[in-house]
Design an enzyme around this catalytic site. Structure first.
Site, PDB file in Angstrom:
ATOM      1  N   CYS A  43       0.933  -1.122  -0.079  1.00  0.00           N
ATOM      2  CA  CYS A  43       0.209  -0.050   0.026  1.00  0.00           C
ATOM      3  C   CYS A  43       1.002   1.428  -0.035  1.00  0.00           C
ATOM      4  O   CYS A  43       2.211   1.348   0.643  1.00  0.00           O
ATOM      5  CB  CYS A  43      -0.938   0.051   1.116  1.00  0.00           C
ATOM      6  N   ASP A  45       0.601   3.753   1.586  1.00  0.00           N
ATOM      7  CA  ASP A  45       0.183   4.454   3.006  1.00  0.00           C
ATOM      8  C   ASP A  45       1.600   4.794   3.363  1.00  0.00           C
ATOM      9  O   ASP A  45       2.715   3.818   3.257  1.00  0.00           O
ATOM     10  CB  ASP A  45      -0.289   3.639   3.778  1.00  0.00           C
ATOM     11  N   ARG A  47       2.957   4.851   6.191  1.00  0.00           N
ATOM     12  CA  ARG A  47       3.196   3.918   7.284  1.00  0.00           C
ATOM     13  C   ARG A  47       3.900   2.640   6.942  1.00  0.00           C
ATOM     14  O   ARG A  47       3.971   1.775   7.701  1.00  0.00           O
ATOM     15  CB  ARG A  47       2.266   3.869   8.350  1.00  0.00           C
ATOM     16  N   HIS A  99      -2.251  -3.972   5.067  1.00  0.00           N
ATOM     17  CA  HIS A  99      -2.068  -3.526   6.672  1.00  0.00           C
ATOM     18  C   HIS A  99      -3.503  -3.280   7.235  1.00  0.00           C
ATOM     19  O   HIS A  99      -4.376  -2.747   6.490  1.00  0.00           O
ATOM     20  CB  HIS A  99      -1.149  -2.174   6.724  1.00  0.00           C
ATOM     21  N   CYS A 102      -6.295   0.195   7.231  1.00  0.00           N
ATOM     22  CA  CYS A 102      -5.810   0.940   5.808  1.00  0.00           C
ATOM     23  C   CYS A 102      -7.117   1.707   5.586  1.00  0.00           C
ATOM     24  O   CYS A 102      -8.191   1.442   5.474  1.00  0.00           O
ATOM     25  CB  CYS A 102      -5.928  -0.322   4.874  1.00  0.00           C
TER      26      CYS A 102
HETATM   27 CO    CO Z   1      -3.178   1.292   3.279  1.00  0.00          CO
END
Ligand code: CO
Length: 200
Positions: A43, A45, A47, A99, A102
């Site tokens: 992803c 993201d 993080r 994750h 999400c």
């Molecule tokens: Co995500």
């Protein structure tokens, strides 16, 4: 946790210096070639930098990331990365990693994303409808969304198996590489390996 732009450059200088201090040849070796064992599909993201969670160095992970780690068989970007990873780099492992918590999964489930993002994550919405009876049994909404994160990763590995690149590679050599489905728990920093042995 908002970093100033100028810190990126000063951090970079310090990092490069410390790498050279511990190994004067580090960048000479790094610039010669890459030979990663792993393709990471994850992803976007912020993080989700898998190298941090796995203590891997530059040169060890070949990476493709998009919102909610989708494997779309019509995504020429992903397919090119996959082709190069499998047929040129000859990676030993392909890891699809989502994750918990999400935003893409949440937006798909709640049907709250509009425009291009809404379009991009619509397969996850379809997945939620497909597994609605299982998801409805989970009372806590966060846990329900986390289960959808798992289902999404499993579905993306299934999509991976359908690609020409993987089908072709499996015909030429079974056992050359393994496919893994991971979900990272942001609340602990730990990787959850999902069981996908039955996927063909
Ligand atoms: Co995500």
């Amino acid at each position: 946790m908002s970093l100033e732009y100028s810190h990126l450059i000063s951090n970079n200088r310090k990092w490069a210096e410390s790498k050279k201090d511990s190994n004067p040849d580090y960048f000479n070796t790094l610039s010669l070639r890459q030979q990663p064992n792993f393709l990471y599909i994850g992803c976007s993201d912020s993080r989700m930098p898998l190298d941090t969670y796995t203590s891997t160095e530059p040169g060890e992970l070949f990476v493709h990331r998009n919102i909610a780690n989708q494997v779309s068989v019509t995504d020429i970007n992903l397919l090119s990365v996959l082709d190069y990873a499998v047929n040129v780099l000859r990676v030993k492992h392909i890891i699809v990693c989502g994750h918990y918590d999400c935003g893409g999964i949440r937006a798909a489930y709640q049907n709250s994303a509009a425009g291009l993002v809404g379009n991009w994550i619509s397969p996850i919405r379809d997945l939620a409808i497909e597994f609605q009876s299982e998801l409805d049994k989970i009372e806590d909404e966060n846990q329900r969304l986390n289960r959808l994160s798992e289902l999404n990763v499993i579905r993306q590995t299934e999509n991976l198996m359908k690609t020409y690149v993987i089908q072709d590679a499996l015909q030429k050599c079974t056992g050359c590489f393994e496919i893994h489905a991971w979900v990272l728990d942001l609340s602990t920093g730990l990787i959850n390996e999902l069981d996908i042995r039955d996927i063909k």
